[in-house]
Design an enzyme around this catalytic site. Structure first.
Site, short mmCIF file in Angstrom:
data_model
loop_
_atom_site.label_atom_id
_atom_site.label_comp_id
_atom_site.label_asym_id
_atom_site.label_seq_id
_atom_site.Cartn_x
_atom_site.Cartn_y
_atom_site.Cartn_z
N GLU A 103 -8.84 8.98 6.04
CA GLU A 103 -9.00 7.58 5.65
C GLU A 103 -10.04 7.40 4.54
O GLU A 103 -10.02 6.41 3.80
CB GLU A 103 -9.40 6.73 6.86
CG GLU A 103 -8.33 6.60 7.92
CD GLU A 103 -7.13 5.81 7.43
OE1 GLU A 103 -7.32 4.85 6.67
OE2 GLU A 103 -5.99 6.18 7.79
N LYS A 159 -15.40 4.19 5.66
CA LYS A 159 -14.22 3.73 6.38
C LYS A 159 -14.11 4.47 7.71
O LYS A 159 -14.24 5.70 7.76
CB LYS A 159 -12.96 3.95 5.54
CG LYS A 159 -11.77 3.15 6.03
CD LYS A 159 -10.67 3.10 4.99
CE LYS A 159 -9.56 2.18 5.46
NZ LYS A 159 -8.43 2.16 4.52
N GLU A 190 -13.47 5.74 0.08
CA GLU A 190 -14.32 4.80 0.83
C GLU A 190 -15.07 5.57 1.91
O GLU A 190 -14.54 5.85 2.98
CB GLU A 190 -13.47 3.68 1.43
CG GLU A 190 -12.78 2.82 0.38
CD GLU A 190 -11.89 1.77 1.00
OE1 GLU A 190 -12.37 0.67 1.32
OE2 GLU A 190 -10.69 2.07 1.17
N GLU A 248 0.85 -1.19 0.00
CA GLU A 248 0.00 0.00 0.00
C GLU A 248 0.88 1.23 0.00
O GLU A 248 1.90 1.27 0.69
CB GLU A 248 -0.89 0.09 1.25
CG GLU A 248 -2.01 -0.91 1.38
CD GLU A 248 -2.82 -0.67 2.66
OE1 GLU A 248 -2.70 0.41 3.28
OE2 GLU A 248 -3.57 -1.58 3.05
#
Length: 340
Positions: free
Chosen positions: A321, A315, A312, A261
């Site tokens: 995030e 999340k 997202e 990642e």
């Protein structure tokens, strides 16, 4: 003329021999992209796979087995990394048959149509976490299960984060913390003899956000001109090399790291913007494709997975995030990028 033709013939025979024993010749690579799904508004799995194809993205990571993703990936030639879901770690660790069932259910039925690359047993597990006790035996059981189905080319590993380093600067002094040493020693005792890489999530963004006094934004975004006092032009290389140095200090001198990642959020915190995120992603793509490697591992290809395909919106955690995506949920690009 006779001598030259015979040398050429010998080279071709030797090259053919190397191919026959399965030696992989590596070159500069294009990054993969993680496919996070913690959102309530995302396109279908098939639409997403079609996007990967259209952008020329040839590798993907997903965080739990997903049959609908597997079906959409069939015949795509996209190489896939699959995580064992956190909830399954204890079962596959404590029971080899549970690991075999996991592989038989999630990998075997699709193995002829999908290029599975890695199985990730634990993502960012820390030495003090309850799940830490499951990582070593979980990797071993998944490895044995894959071998039992003649799928030994798929490698079992685990993904760590940079918080396991007790020292990271200068990169040559990189070392795991005292708390992480025994944990990491056990992990490399599995990875090294089995020829598996270590997966590592490396985020220059978080390093920059936590120390803006000593880390210039340009250094984190790959836009710094010239090298710093320890010979580095960007923070990504420095963080990757500090992890290599830490591995060397516990005896894993030749272990390969796959960056499982890396990303930059476009909103929600210091240094976040559409412009900065776009610069980070494209500059990382360009860096990886250049094949220059890092100062510690020059000219060694770097395998990287960008995080992530989409924002997202469900999340948990800090606002950042929810803003790591290359794309909005409507499939539009947040900023220009080019994988080809």
């Amino acid at each position: 003329m006779f001598f030259k033709s015979n040398v050429t013939m010998l080279f071709m025979i030797f090259f053919g021999f190397l191919l026959s024993i399965g030696l992989e010749f590596t070159a500069a690579q294009s990054p993969g992209v993680c496919y996070g799904m913690i959102a309530g508004n995302l396109p279908s799995k098939k639409e997403t796979i079609d996007l990967y194809k259209s952008f020329g993205i040839t590798r993907m990571r997903i965080y739990f087995p997903e049959a609908e993703v597997f079906e959409a990936l069939k015949g795509s030639n996209i190489e896939l990394t699959v995580d064992v879901a956190k909830e399954s770690l204890q079962a596959i660790s404590s029971n080899p048959n549970a690991a075999k069932d996991w592989v038989n259910t999630n990998i075997v039925p699709y193995s002829k149509d999908i290029k599975f690359r890695y199985i990730t047993v634990g993502n960012e597990i820390h030495p003090g976490d309850v799940e830490a006790q499951y990582v070593f035996s979980g990797m071993q059981n998944i490895h044995d299960a894959l071998a039992s189905f003649n799928l030994g080319q798929i490698k079992a590993s685990t993904a760590i984060d940079s918080s396991l380093l007790g020292k990271s600067y200068p990169p040559s002094d990189g070392a795991f913390s005292d708390a992480a040493n025994a944990y990491m020693q056990k992990i490399i005792n599995f990875l090294v003899p089995n020829g598996s890489p270590l997966l590592a999530n490396i985020y220059p963004y978080f390093a920059y956000a936590s120390d803006q006094v000593n880390i210039p934004l340009e250094y984190a975004l790959f836009t710094q001109q010239g090298k710093n006092d320890v010979g580095y032009q960007n923070l990504f290389d420095a963080m990757l090399d500090s992890t290599y140095a830490a591995l060397e200090k516990i005896g894993a001198n030749n272990l390969q790291i796959v960056v499982s990642e890396s990303g930059w959020p476009s909103f929600g915190g210091v240094g976040t913007s559409i412009q900065n995120a776009g610069a980070y992603y494209q500059n990382l793509i360009n860096h990886v494709k250049s094949g220059t490697g890092t100062p510690k591992r020059p000219n060694q290809p770097i395998e990287v997975y960008l995080f992530a395909m989409y924002d997202e919106n469900q999340k948990p955690g800090a606002e950042t995030e929810r803003h790591f995506g290359l794309l909005h949920a409507d499939k539009s690009r947040k900023f220009p990028f080019n994988f080809k």
